[in-house]
Design an enzyme around this catalytic site. Structure first.
Site, PDB file in Angstrom:
ATOM      1  N   ARG A 126      -9.512  -1.147  -6.943  1.00  0.00           N
ATOM      2  CA  ARG A 126      -9.332  -2.121  -5.846  1.00  0.00           C
ATOM      3  C   ARG A 126      -8.188  -3.086  -6.115  1.00  0.00           C
ATOM      4  O   ARG A 126      -8.153  -4.200  -5.608  1.00  0.00           O
ATOM      5  CB  ARG A 126     -10.623  -2.895  -5.588  1.00  0.00           C
ATOM      6  CG  ARG A 126     -11.760  -2.000  -5.184  1.00  0.00           C
ATOM      7  CD  ARG A 126     -12.877  -2.780  -4.514  1.00  0.00           C
ATOM      8  NE  ARG A 126     -13.913  -1.865  -4.086  1.00  0.00           N
ATOM      9  CZ  ARG A 126     -14.917  -1.472  -4.865  1.00  0.00           C
ATOM     10  NH1 ARG A 126     -15.028  -1.931  -6.085  1.00  0.00           N
ATOM     11  NH2 ARG A 126     -15.804  -0.634  -4.408  1.00  0.00           N
ATOM     12  N   LYS A 148       4.957  -5.039   1.203  1.00  0.00           N
ATOM     13  CA  LYS A 148       4.684  -3.846   2.018  1.00  0.00           C
ATOM     14  C   LYS A 148       4.723  -2.648   1.085  1.00  0.00           C
ATOM     15  O   LYS A 148       5.766  -2.358   0.488  1.00  0.00           O
ATOM     16  CB  LYS A 148       5.739  -3.676   3.111  1.00  0.00           C
ATOM     17  CG  LYS A 148       5.509  -4.554   4.323  1.00  0.00           C
ATOM     18  CD  LYS A 148       6.466  -4.160   5.442  1.00  0.00           C
ATOM     19  CE  LYS A 148       6.291  -5.046   6.651  1.00  0.00           C
ATOM     20  NZ  LYS A 148       7.293  -4.743   7.699  1.00  0.00           N
ATOM     21  N   GLU A 190      21.596  -4.312   4.946  1.00  0.00           N
ATOM     22  CA  GLU A 190      20.432  -5.219   4.933  1.00  0.00           C
ATOM     23  C   GLU A 190      20.885  -6.637   4.562  1.00  0.00           C
ATOM     24  O   GLU A 190      20.361  -7.621   5.078  1.00  0.00           O
ATOM     25  CB  GLU A 190      19.364  -4.727   3.938  1.00  0.00           C
ATOM     26  CG  GLU A 190      18.838  -3.323   4.203  1.00  0.00           C
ATOM     27  CD  GLU A 190      17.857  -3.228   5.389  1.00  0.00           C
ATOM     28  OE1 GLU A 190      17.543  -4.246   6.018  1.00  0.00           O
ATOM     29  OE2 GLU A 190      17.424  -2.089   5.675  1.00  0.00           O
ATOM     30  N   LYS A 232      14.073 -13.911   2.602  1.00  0.00           N
ATOM     31  CA  LYS A 232      12.894 -13.052   2.792  1.00  0.00           C
ATOM     32  C   LYS A 232      11.626 -13.769   2.311  1.00  0.00           C
ATOM     33  O   LYS A 232      10.576 -13.697   2.962  1.00  0.00           O
ATOM     34  CB  LYS A 232      13.066 -11.702   2.083  1.00  0.00           C
ATOM     35  CG  LYS A 232      11.852 -10.812   2.333  1.00  0.00           C
ATOM     36  CD  LYS A 232      12.096  -9.347   2.411  1.00  0.00           C
ATOM     37  CE  LYS A 232      10.798  -8.633   2.797  1.00  0.00           C
ATOM     38  NZ  LYS A 232      10.870  -7.197   2.679  1.00  0.00           N
ATOM     39  N   GLU A 242       3.124  -9.931   9.179  1.00  0.00           N
ATOM     40  CA  GLU A 242       3.947  -9.567  10.327  1.00  0.00           C
ATOM     41  C   GLU A 242       3.233  -9.736  11.673  1.00  0.00           C
ATOM     42  O   GLU A 242       3.198  -8.826  12.497  1.00  0.00           O
ATOM     43  CB  GLU A 242       4.447  -8.121  10.172  1.00  0.00           C
ATOM     44  CG  GLU A 242       5.662  -7.844  11.051  1.00  0.00           C
ATOM     45  CD  GLU A 242       6.359  -6.538  10.709  1.00  0.00           C
ATOM     46  OE1 GLU A 242       6.806  -6.397   9.560  1.00  0.00           O
ATOM     47  OE2 GLU A 242       6.473  -5.684  11.592  1.00  0.00           O
ATOM     48  N   ARG A 246       7.894 -12.492  10.868  1.00  0.00           N
ATOM     49  CA  ARG A 246       8.395 -11.430   9.969  1.00  0.00           C
ATOM     50  C   ARG A 246       9.111 -10.320  10.724  1.00  0.00           C
ATOM     51  O   ARG A 246       9.935  -9.606  10.155  1.00  0.00           O
ATOM     52  CB  ARG A 246       7.232 -10.872   9.128  1.00  0.00           C
ATOM     53  CG  ARG A 246       7.697  -9.913   8.043  1.00  0.00           C
ATOM     54  CD  ARG A 246       6.655  -9.646   6.987  1.00  0.00           C
ATOM     55  NE  ARG A 246       7.155  -8.702   6.005  1.00  0.00           N
ATOM     56  CZ  ARG A 246       6.593  -8.436   4.842  1.00  0.00           C
ATOM     57  NH1 ARG A 246       5.494  -9.059   4.481  1.00  0.00           N
ATOM     58  NH2 ARG A 246       7.120  -7.558   4.011  1.00  0.00           N
ATOM     59  N   ASN A 250      13.349  -6.977  11.138  1.00  0.00           N
ATOM     60  CA  ASN A 250      13.613  -5.639  11.677  1.00  0.00           C
ATOM     61  C   ASN A 250      14.869  -5.586  12.532  1.00  0.00           C
ATOM     62  O   ASN A 250      15.100  -4.602  13.244  1.00  0.00           O
ATOM     63  CB  ASN A 250      12.403  -5.153  12.482  1.00  0.00           C
ATOM     64  CG  ASN A 250      11.181  -5.049  11.609  1.00  0.00           C
ATOM     65  OD1 ASN A 250      11.268  -4.590  10.469  1.00  0.00           O
ATOM     66  ND2 ASN A 250      10.052  -5.524  12.096  1.00  0.00           N
ATOM     67  N   HIS A 253      16.892  -2.422  13.274  1.00  0.00           N
ATOM     68  CA  HIS A 253      16.025  -1.303  12.902  1.00  0.00           C
ATOM     69  C   HIS A 253      15.460  -0.540  14.104  1.00  0.00           C
ATOM     70  O   HIS A 253      15.086   0.618  13.959  1.00  0.00           O
ATOM     71  CB  HIS A 253      14.875  -1.788  12.015  1.00  0.00           C
ATOM     72  CG  HIS A 253      15.309  -2.120  10.613  1.00  0.00           C
ATOM     73  ND1 HIS A 253      16.244  -3.090  10.328  1.00  0.00           N
ATOM     74  CD2 HIS A 253      14.951  -1.597   9.408  1.00  0.00           C
ATOM     75  CE1 HIS A 253      16.419  -3.158   9.019  1.00  0.00           C
ATOM     76  NE2 HIS A 253      15.656  -2.262   8.436  1.00  0.00           N
ATOM     77  N   HIS A 257      16.216   3.025  13.418  1.00  0.00           N
ATOM     78  CA  HIS A 257      15.167   4.045  13.229  1.00  0.00           C
ATOM     79  C   HIS A 257      15.329   5.170  14.241  1.00  0.00           C
ATOM     80  O   HIS A 257      15.120   6.334  13.910  1.00  0.00           O
ATOM     81  CB  HIS A 257      13.777   3.424  13.390  1.00  0.00           C
ATOM     82  CG  HIS A 257      13.326   2.665  12.172  1.00  0.00           C
ATOM     83  ND1 HIS A 257      12.431   1.630  12.227  1.00  0.00           N
ATOM     84  CD2 HIS A 257      13.658   2.795  10.866  1.00  0.00           C
ATOM     85  CE1 HIS A 257      12.232   1.154  11.014  1.00  0.00           C
ATOM     86  NE2 HIS A 257      12.964   1.844  10.163  1.00  0.00           N
ATOM     87  N   HIS A 270      19.287   5.190   5.436  1.00  0.00           N
ATOM     88  CA  HIS A 270      18.704   4.119   6.245  1.00  0.00           C
ATOM     89  C   HIS A 270      19.688   2.981   6.561  1.00  0.00           C
ATOM     90  O   HIS A 270      19.860   2.603   7.722  1.00  0.00           O
ATOM     91  CB  HIS A 270      17.460   3.602   5.505  1.00  0.00           C
ATOM     92  CG  HIS A 270      16.771   2.483   6.192  1.00  0.00           C
ATOM     93  ND1 HIS A 270      16.139   2.639   7.399  1.00  0.00           N
ATOM     94  CD2 HIS A 270      16.633   1.188   5.846  1.00  0.00           C
ATOM     95  CE1 HIS A 270      15.632   1.478   7.765  1.00  0.00           C
ATOM     96  NE2 HIS A 270      15.917   0.583   6.849  1.00  0.00           N
TER      97      HIS A 270
END
Ligand code: NAD
Ligand code: GLY
Length: 364
Positions: A126, A148, A190, A232, A242, A246, A250, A253, A257, A270
């Protein structure tokens, strides 16, 4: 806060706060860093063959010197190891070596290694302490910070995962010297993103210093990694999961994406897709009267100076819109996009299909 040639940025999340240590050679002080966290006993290092060859032995040496037992697990290179199967293999190794709650897992690598290792750490018993040793620019300015973690599902990227914060991030800027040039440049997309979403002075700094940054001058690289981490950290501290702010991370993106998916993840890495995405999301914002043309031009010029792509291939509107609709950030069937108002200020807005179609006809 500064220690000799190391910079420390803190991510403030109450009891789960942690430091990001930035600077040349910080990897060689890993034993001290782990001791400072109050850890003892076993440490597992997860990496890939390239990074094991470059940095595995020195990292292990630093860990063992501080009295820890160290097991190194090398998993194959690339995005294809971001799977439940590889997360499970990492856990098998922890079980085999009888890792306990106070044992730690260290990810030595870029975003791929960081994401899968962090996810394994979140599941085993856990949750056991997890440390990121970030070796790509993307990892140092983005993926190692913020918690993340996760793996891909056959039907989509990052569909399985958990928010699980590391106990420490170590960004040894020396490791960037061995990074393939294409990966380094992709990370710069980025970096530029942070200027647009949150800090116009930082964007101007990038405009002033881009030649030195491209030459990888140490003080400039450290300054870049530090500022991105500060931004960040601030965003994550305000909105860890998010639910609002947050989402500004993106920027570039939604279209980025879509381009990765339309080109079947073959044409662009990316950051390259994000660079194009930034230009086109700024163009869309300008079309919607949200920002002046200069906001588009400054980004396009800076991105072009790095050699990253700025031109979107031509796709039919239905394919383009369909690909944007598969983004994880779609909420209630509505596509949301981060759109700049000025350099340093963005908004997250729902997109209107008809307005985007009119714009797409002009730019494609
Ligand atoms: P990566 O981890 O795939 O690394 C790129 C390549 O560079 C790999 O081949 C790797 O072996 C090599 N490499 C790494 N460091 C090196 C070094 N110092 N010297 C020589 N070679 C080196 O790429 P990435 O861009 O760091 O990460 C991309 C992944 O990160 C994607 O899976 C993406 O989804 C994820 N990501 C996660 C977050 C997050 O918040 N968790 C954010 C951004 C991206
Ligand atoms: N890379 C985007 C985020 O961490 O939220």
């Amino acid at each position: 806060m500064t220690h000799a040639n190391q910079i420390i940025v803190q991510v403030g999340l109450g009891k789960r706060s942690y430091n990001i240590v930035i600077g040349p050679g910080s990897l060689h002080r890993m034993g001290e860093h782990l001791q400072a966290l109050g850890l003892s006993g076993k440490v597992g290092v997860v990496t890939n063959p390239t990074l094991a060859r470059l940095y595995g032995a020195s990292l292990k040496r630093a860990i063992v010197k501080a009295g820890f037992t160290c097991h190194v697990l090398s998993i194959p290179e690339g995005e294809r190891t971001k799977t439940l199967r590889w997360a499970s293999s990492i856990i098998d190794e922890l079980v085999k070596h009888r890792f306990e709650r106070r044992s730690a897992l260290v990810a030595l690598g870029g975003g791929v290694i960081g994401d899968v290792t962090g996810f394994a750490a979140s599941m085993y018993l856990r949750g056991i302490p997890f440390v990121q040793v970030a070796t790509t620019l993307v990892a140092q300015v983005d993926s190692s910070v913020g918690g993340k973690t996760g793996v891909n599902h056959p039907s989509g990227k990052n569909l399985i995962g958990a928010f699980y914060q590391p106990s420490l991030v170590v960004s040894d800027t020396d490791t960037l010297q061995t990074l393939p040039r294409r990966e380094w440049l992709a990370g710069l997309a980025e970096v530029m993103k942070y200027g647009v979403i949150a800090d116009r002075k930082f964007f101007s700094f990038l405009e002033d210093r881009m030649e030195h940054i491209l030459d990888m001058r140490e003080t400039d690289v450290q300054a870049v990694v530090k500022r991105c981490c500060e931004i960040k950290a601030k965003v994550v501290a305000k909105d860890e999961r998010e639910s609002g702010l947050r989402r500004i991370l993106n920027y570039g993106h939604t279209i980025g994406h879509a381009l990765e998916s339309l080109s079947r993840y073959r044409k662009y890495i990316h950051g390259e897709a994000v660079a194009i995405g930034m230009v086109y999301e700024a163009l869309l914002a300008h079309h919607l009267d949200l920002c002046p043309a200069a906001v588009v031009d400054r980004q396009r010029v800076l991105i072009q100076r790095t050699g990253l792509p700025v031109k979107m291939p031509s796709y039919s509107f239905s394919r383009f819109w369909g690909a944007m609709g598969h983004d994880k950030k779609v909420a209630g069937g509505t596509i949301h996009c981060v759109l700049p108002r000025s350099i340093g200020n963005v908004r997250v807005l729902p997109l209107d299909l008809r307005a985007v179609r009119r714009w797409h006809a002009q730019v494609s």
